[in-house]
Write an enzyme that holds these catalytic residues in place. Structure first.
Site, PDB file in Angstrom:
ATOM      1  N   ASP B 209      37.444  43.385  88.276  1.00  0.00           N
ATOM      2  CA  ASP B 209      38.411  44.082  89.143  1.00  0.00           C
ATOM      3  C   ASP B 209      37.701  45.063  90.091  1.00  0.00           C
ATOM      4  OD1 ASP B 209      40.426  45.759  90.141  1.00  0.00           O
ATOM      5  OD2 ASP B 209      41.113  46.443  88.167  1.00  0.00           O
ATOM      6  N   HIS B 382      43.563  51.476  88.021  1.00  0.00           N
ATOM      7  CA  HIS B 382      42.295  50.752  88.183  1.00  0.00           C
ATOM      8  C   HIS B 382      41.104  51.708  88.086  1.00  0.00           C
ATOM      9  CE1 HIS B 382      44.315  47.041  89.551  1.00  0.00           C
ATOM     10  NE2 HIS B 382      45.204  47.893  90.041  1.00  0.00           N
TER      11      HIS B 382
END
Lengths: 597, 597
Positions: B209, B382
């Protein structure tokens, strides 16, 4: 709107002492199109006249202007205008407004006047006003009620001013756009002395820039950008492409200084960048030797490490040079390995995606791209909270009206003023079109003037209905149906149907059949009705306009049902010349009316 | 694209050892529609299948999907699917894809499977696959080539996983979406032990990611939001309205905990918020007593300081509850004095203006609005740069492929990996549709599969031409002209002209005259030509389709010249039945062809 003064008091008109009217027409509850009227005893002065930019829903619109009805209707009162600085959101509206009314004289800084002159000439309205350039501490008389004093401030464009408007009831200070920059690039210091003097003598009302009222602390000096750009430029192995706002004259000066220091020639790309640099150099606001500049074709033949390209496109504007370069669509300039592209500007909210897409495309073409807040290569031109407090502390106004900002910024600015001792009832939060009445001992909103917006595209004013149609067209497209119908109510040919921008969720042939059936049914029903109205006459009274509207409505419902979307439906009804000569005139009328629909 | 591996090497197919193909169909060079294929020996597994949202230019489009041509064409190879977590950009595409092909089985976390089940049932495709819920450290076999191990990670939605895909050539770790949260709200800790174990044994390739690869430092824990919300809630004098992402299950839990602590009942407003809370409570991911909730009408009769309203609309979505409340358009909920509105979410780029406009409107209605990064009431889901480094350090992959991010984020992430010792030639920067070939000792892009996008609006797929038409319609509107023409080339009626979404910069009657003149001229020219083709026949060969196109082109040029804009021009040509019976069939053909245009 519940809050008018910060105390939330009722609006009442106070009819006692002589009053100054302050009417902001733009710049409140928004960033852009700053335009403010001051009116005293049937004399009007205008302060700034900017333009705004369209939002996503304003399809096809290029610029947004405030509704100028009030000024149009009171044009005989206009005695003159004050410009605070040369940014588009402060002068960009004038080429349009001067087509509607004259302004006897416009006073403003030299750079702003030079930029404005070009705009007015281009629009063919330079004969509608007289431009007068002012210098720091100049005092200009406008009408019999106003004396306006120009007080140097610091901002991202050179030659920017705060103004003290001397009126019969007291001094009103309008900050214009400002930051507090103690180390200005051009050595033109903020004239705190004059502001403090006014504070000492008494400022009746302060109108102050609220752009960064949500930002804590101080805005850094423009000079803080220099060492960071210096480091980045000196590390660039090949060409440097730098983009910033064309109007950021100080930034441009820094970039030119660095190019000179690092022995790079400069190629300037983009119309607005070329224009501002030419004007600013001409007036001495940008200082550099002619030899620094090279046209692009000459620069292209130099070693890459000797070249700096200064370009428009810092906001990812679709037609700007850097955007076209990023798409590989610029005829004279392609990204090559070793290029460093520097974004010396932050994206304005709303432009973020366009900017990051440009960055990505440049990287994909092989450029090293330097961007982002943490690089220290951009600072705002507007003061933050501590700068606002300084302005309030220096001027110590009796009344306060935050301007130049969206609603939450005005509120924040108002709260700051309150914390600094200005009573809530002395602070007004206004909206565009509010008529503020200021007397020696009161401030309040006493009424409204027209305050909408005018949208302009390349062919003229985009009216509200046109915009609504564009929104519907954008979302769901258009279904067009034409049918020629005889005076007997019969179809003269098979109706045509065209879909544009429509998702055809059913077969078009099926849709066409349904449309034809629907039209035929309506025709048959209508002619049965018309026949009843015959009343001995040979020819029935056919209401063609009504028929067109009826069928258009029918087809709208039909397409919505069948397509499960809401396209715009245009039905074009045609009928041949009426059999009886005597009615030709009447028929033409109808056609003209239809055509105008 | 010059960079394929970070070293910028040429693409070559290595035909030696057995290879795993990795084909990302979405999620690269963008945020959204994450979709990735793993293929080994004619067996395919799919990892996630998300949707994206339209940009400003995608008029009328509701969602964006990746082009699934490759999977459609290779549907027989699909052995199953892995879902990492329940966010829309990871599962939202499935209701559409399952209309095109079956997936034997979908494995995923319980919460994601519950949310997916609802979606598939709503779309009527729940019979096209089997859903299998997994638990941490579960290992599922898919086909003969893949064993997939679910490794708990931490993210903004509960029940989120990193996966280790065991293949015949080695272990590939796909992080899914993650942050490193050492104090997760639900006490479900990141399973670093399993990651470290894989790192020790050897990870062939890491896909990780990249969302926050531009952000320095660590992403703060979700728990850091708690004290700030606690303070803000406790200071609210009246009702509290809080908005966040419906899928942020942990945030919702915190808000519910605080409501309970501060003796407020909770009313939930907005369909997605109601749905996620119901599913999450049902599975135990949100824990709170039933008595905490009150429907809005009951809450409205309680003292305001006893009420907390949890609502959708954190992104200023036009139809979301909070947006309608801010416009005064919500039937059951109006802002009242004393209300505190809390934005516990940051605007996603592109939504900024919609969000700040909502904030402004709420303030104008009298609410106290709490928003902004400095409040500490939102954290990202994130990881930032230091979190990425930890992931790389734990897994120590031989090859690295940054995923889930725009181009510059992938590049940043790649550079980090390089600094941590992964050779540049072992790092691939890929684009959607790239076919990556991974062997035990190489990684490279060997080809491309179709990788465009599919746009969907409420009535179906919006094809490219339809979108292009909508863009033109949005910018300049449409000019529609109808003319009925006889077999002799004469106008049967006066042509009709309608303008929609067009700025009429000339008089419409003048435009109509010009249009009629232009049509008549073309008709006269064309019939002269047709007459030449008579060749003894009584009736000329009339090319109606060519005529329609010719006139449409004429009118396009005419309107562009006269209106100085570029509206779409639709010309509808009508002609009555052909006089000769034998050609009726042919005429019908033409009509059908025209209708299909």
């Amino acid at each position: 709107m519940s809050n008018r003064t910060l105390k939330g008091g009722k609006l009442t008109s106070k009819k006692s002492s002589p009053a100054l009217k302050i009417i902001p027409l733009g710049g409140l509850h928004e960033i852009g199109k700053n335009t403010c009227i001051f009116e005293f005893n049937d004399e009007i002065i205008l302060l700034d006249a900017g333009l705004g930019f369209p939002n996503d829903e304003m399809h096809g619109v290029n610029i947004v202007l405030p509704d100028m009805t009030y000024l149009r209707e009171n044009r005989h009162k206009i005695k003159g205008m004050i410009v605070t600085h040369g940014h588009e959101d402060h002068i960009g509206g004038l080429p349009y407004h001067l087509k509607q009314f004259d302004i006897p004289v416009i006073h403003g800084p030299r750079l702003a006047m030079a930029l404005l002159k070009g705009k007015l000439e281009e629009a063919g309205v330079s004969d509608r006003t007289k431009l007068n350039s002012v210098s720091p501490r100049d005092m200009v008389r406008i009408g019999s009620s106003f004396m306006v004093e120009y007080i140097r401030n610091t901002h991202s464009i050179a030659d920017s001013f705060t103004v003290a408007i001397h009126t019969p009831i007291g001094v009103v200070v309008h900050t214009g756009d400002f930051k507090v920059d103690h180390t200005p690039v051009d050595g033109e210091y903020f004239d705190f002395q004059r502001l403090a003097e006014h504070g000492e003598k008494g400022v009746l009302c302060l109108l102050s820039d609220s752009t960064n009222a949500e930002v804590p602390g101080h805005t850094p000096s423009e000079a803080s950008v220099y060492p960071n750009l210096d480091r980045i430029f000196s590390q660039a192995p090949g060409r440097i492409l730098v983009t910033t706002f064309a109007s950021s004259v100080h930034r441009v000066q820094l970039i030119l200084d660095l190019a000179q220091k690092q022995n790079r020639v400069v190629s300037v790309v983009g119309r607005s960048m070329l224009n501002v640099i030419a004007q600013a150099r001409n007036l001495g606001y940008i200082k550099c030797p002619d030899s620094l500049f090279e046209p692009l074709h000459a620069a292209n033949s130099l070693p890459p490490e000797k070249v700096l390209i200064l370009t428009t496109g810092s906001q990812g504007e679709p037609l700007a040079a850097l955007t076209r370069i990023s798409k590989g669509e610029h005829r004279k300039l392609k990204i090559q390995e070793g290029d460093t592209v520097v974004f010396s500007a932050n994206p304005i909210p709303g432009n973020t995606i366009a900017v990051v897409n440009t960055i990505d495309r440049l990287m994909m073409q092989g450029a090293n791209v330097i961007y982002g807040r943490h690089q220290g290569i951009h600072v705002s031109g507007h003061g933050a909270q501590e700068d606002h407090k300084l302005m309030l502390a220096l001027t110590r106004p009796k009344f306060f009206m935050p301007v130049h900002g969206e609603h939450r910024m005005l509120i924040q600015h108002g709260k700051m003023a309150q914390k600094m001792g200005i009573p809530a009832e002395n602070i007004v939060i206004t909206n565009n079109g509010d008529m503020v009445e200021l007397t020696e001992d009161s401030i309040s909103v006493v009424g409204q003037v027209p305050s909408g917006i005018e949208l302009v595209d390349r062919s003229g004013i985009v009216h509200h209905e046109v915009l609504k149609e564009r929104q519907q067209l954008a979302g769901d497209g258009v279904v067009t149906v034409a049918a020629a119908v005889s005076w007997e109510g019969k179809l003269l040919a098979q109706p045509e149907i065209h879909l544009r921008g429509v998702v055809a969720s059913v077969e078009k042939s099926l849709l066409q059949q349904l449309v034809i059936k629907r039209i035929e049914r309506t025709l048959s029903e209508q002619w049965t009705d018309f026949a009843k109205s015959l009343d001995g006459k040979k020819q029935p009274e056919v209401d063609w306009t009504g028929l067109q509207q009826k069928i258009e409505g029918d087809l709208e419902r039909l397409t919505r049902r069948e397509l499960q979307s809401r396209p715009l439906v245009v039905f074009l009804l045609q009928n041949p010349e009426e059999p009886q000569v005597k009615r030709v005139g009447r028929r033409r009328q109808r056609t003209a009316a239809q055509a105008a629909s």
